[in-house]
Design an enzyme around this catalytic site. Sequence first.
Site, PDB file in Angstrom:
ATOM      1  N   THR A  46       0.832  -1.207   0.000  1.00  0.00           N
ATOM      2  CA  THR A  46       0.000   0.000   0.000  1.00  0.00           C
ATOM      3  C   THR A  46       0.861   1.249   0.000  1.00  0.00           C
ATOM      4  O   THR A  46       0.612   2.202  -0.748  1.00  0.00           O
ATOM      5  CB  THR A  46      -0.915   0.016   1.235  1.00  0.00           C
ATOM      6  OG1 THR A  46      -1.589  -1.234   1.334  1.00  0.00           O
ATOM      7  CG2 THR A  46      -1.929   1.135   1.154  1.00  0.00           C
ATOM      8  N   TYR A 109     -13.022  -4.337  -1.572  1.00  0.00           N
ATOM      9  CA  TYR A 109     -14.221  -3.923  -2.306  1.00  0.00           C
ATOM     10  C   TYR A 109     -15.243  -5.045  -2.471  1.00  0.00           C
ATOM     11  O   TYR A 109     -16.427  -4.853  -2.192  1.00  0.00           O
ATOM     12  CB  TYR A 109     -13.879  -3.318  -3.690  1.00  0.00           C
ATOM     13  CG  TYR A 109     -15.075  -2.641  -4.331  1.00  0.00           C
ATOM     14  CD1 TYR A 109     -15.510  -1.414  -3.873  1.00  0.00           C
ATOM     15  CD2 TYR A 109     -15.771  -3.259  -5.358  1.00  0.00           C
ATOM     16  CE1 TYR A 109     -16.625  -0.800  -4.437  1.00  0.00           C
ATOM     17  CE2 TYR A 109     -16.889  -2.666  -5.930  1.00  0.00           C
ATOM     18  CZ  TYR A 109     -17.318  -1.431  -5.463  1.00  0.00           C
ATOM     19  OH  TYR A 109     -18.415  -0.835  -6.006  1.00  0.00           O
ATOM     20  N   TYR A 135      -2.084 -10.091   4.936  1.00  0.00           N
ATOM     21  CA  TYR A 135      -2.123  -8.674   5.292  1.00  0.00           C
ATOM     22  C   TYR A 135      -3.572  -8.295   5.579  1.00  0.00           C
ATOM     23  O   TYR A 135      -4.407  -8.262   4.679  1.00  0.00           O
ATOM     24  CB  TYR A 135      -1.539  -7.831   4.154  1.00  0.00           C
ATOM     25  CG  TYR A 135      -1.535  -6.333   4.384  1.00  0.00           C
ATOM     26  CD1 TYR A 135      -1.674  -5.779   5.661  1.00  0.00           C
ATOM     27  CD2 TYR A 135      -1.354  -5.459   3.314  1.00  0.00           C
ATOM     28  CE1 TYR A 135      -1.657  -4.414   5.854  1.00  0.00           C
ATOM     29  CE2 TYR A 135      -1.334  -4.086   3.503  1.00  0.00           C
ATOM     30  CZ  TYR A 135      -1.489  -3.564   4.770  1.00  0.00           C
ATOM     31  OH  TYR A 135      -1.468  -2.198   4.958  1.00  0.00           O
ATOM     32  N   ARG A 140      -8.829  -0.252   5.026  1.00  0.00           N
ATOM     33  CA  ARG A 140      -8.635  -0.055   3.587  1.00  0.00           C
ATOM     34  C   ARG A 140      -9.406  -1.063   2.740  1.00  0.00           C
ATOM     35  O   ARG A 140      -9.782  -0.764   1.612  1.00  0.00           O
ATOM     36  CB  ARG A 140      -7.142  -0.129   3.223  1.00  0.00           C
ATOM     37  CG  ARG A 140      -6.361   1.119   3.624  1.00  0.00           C
ATOM     38  CD  ARG A 140      -4.934   1.051   3.107  1.00  0.00           C
ATOM     39  NE  ARG A 140      -4.166   2.227   3.462  1.00  0.00           N
ATOM     40  CZ  ARG A 140      -4.003   3.290   2.681  1.00  0.00           C
ATOM     41  NH1 ARG A 140      -4.583   3.329   1.497  1.00  0.00           N
ATOM     42  NH2 ARG A 140      -3.265   4.308   3.060  1.00  0.00           N
ATOM     43  N   LYS A 163       0.649  -9.746   8.648  1.00  0.00           N
ATOM     44  CA  LYS A 163       0.735  -8.337   9.021  1.00  0.00           C
ATOM     45  C   LYS A 163      -0.685  -7.927   9.373  1.00  0.00           C
ATOM     46  O   LYS A 163      -1.563  -7.903   8.508  1.00  0.00           O
ATOM     47  CB  LYS A 163       1.264  -7.484   7.859  1.00  0.00           C
ATOM     48  CG  LYS A 163       1.222  -5.983   8.132  1.00  0.00           C
ATOM     49  CD  LYS A 163       1.588  -5.179   6.894  1.00  0.00           C
ATOM     50  CE  LYS A 163       1.491  -3.675   7.179  1.00  0.00           C
ATOM     51  NZ  LYS A 163       1.777  -2.851   5.987  1.00  0.00           N
ATOM     52  N   ILE A 204       5.750  -4.430  10.434  1.00  0.00           N
ATOM     53  CA  ILE A 204       5.924  -4.015   9.040  1.00  0.00           C
ATOM     54  C   ILE A 204       5.501  -2.558   8.995  1.00  0.00           C
ATOM     55  O   ILE A 204       4.338  -2.226   9.204  1.00  0.00           O
ATOM     56  CB  ILE A 204       5.115  -4.900   8.078  1.00  0.00           C
ATOM     57  CG1 ILE A 204       5.616  -6.355   8.182  1.00  0.00           C
ATOM     58  CG2 ILE A 204       5.267  -4.388   6.639  1.00  0.00           C
ATOM     59  CD1 ILE A 204       4.910  -7.334   7.266  1.00  0.00           C
TER      60      ILE A 204
END
Length: 291
Positions: A46, A109, A135, A140, A163, A204
């Site tokens: 990202t 999404y 992740y 997000r 993460k 991270i």
Amino acid sequence: MDFGRLIAAMVTPFDSNLQIDWTQTGILIDYLLEEQSNDSLVISGTTGESPTLTEEEKLELFAFAIKRANGRCKIIAGTGSNDTAHSIHLSREAEKLGVDALLLVAPYYNRPSQEGLYQHFKAIAESVSIPCILYNVESRTGVNIDADTTIRLSQIPNIVATKDCADLDQITRIVSGAAPGFLVYSGDDTMALPVLSVGGHGIISVASHVVGKEMKSMINCYLQGDTREAAKVHAKIHPVMKGLFNCPHRVPNPAPVKYALNSKGVEVGGVRLPLLNATEEEGRFIDSLLK
């Protein structure tokens, strides 16, 4: 595979035309390893503006990072997306280039069910032979990888770490329930020390672009049993770790850290639309953090 305790989610340097600046990318890799004490690098996550990098750019970045790092660190390729078939394709291509591991973000999404998440990550992991890192970043992606799903995924041999940006309760459940040897990294800089305290492995990080040495010191102090000094370092750098994600107007990552790097003389350029560069007001706020 040991990725170390402090991993930088590396920004992607751009030139004045917002094309990848390869000279500055090399300089940044050296800087993150030699001056900021990072143990490994995530490329095209990202923070690397993965949504606006083409597949060709991503593969070029992976190959360049492998060559520039030259064995000094592990190179972790961000190959996850919300399209399982494309994630498999990109992961296989990254593996061919010789990356050390993959970072696989939760599908965004389309918001799959927990079973959908499990099957997505399982399919990608089974398509390659290198280690995979999950992740989880619900803010997000719009979907949380539940602790039970992560624990279940940890049983897949080459899914070796996560993460996770979830709260400490979820991270504690993962640490206690995951397969032996499964590593839990904080995905939130401010949570690095708390995550270590419940058995997490490391962080991270975005802030390690600018306070990496201090973050490594904090981690080492904690691991050596000097919790008082670790807490002292945490308190010192907390405004930077928090402030990079709490600028005026909530300017999104990586615009603040790119501004911070540029202001320190590490030229990484601006950000691609739809992101915007930090404004003068935001820049003054970031400058105040760095002082």
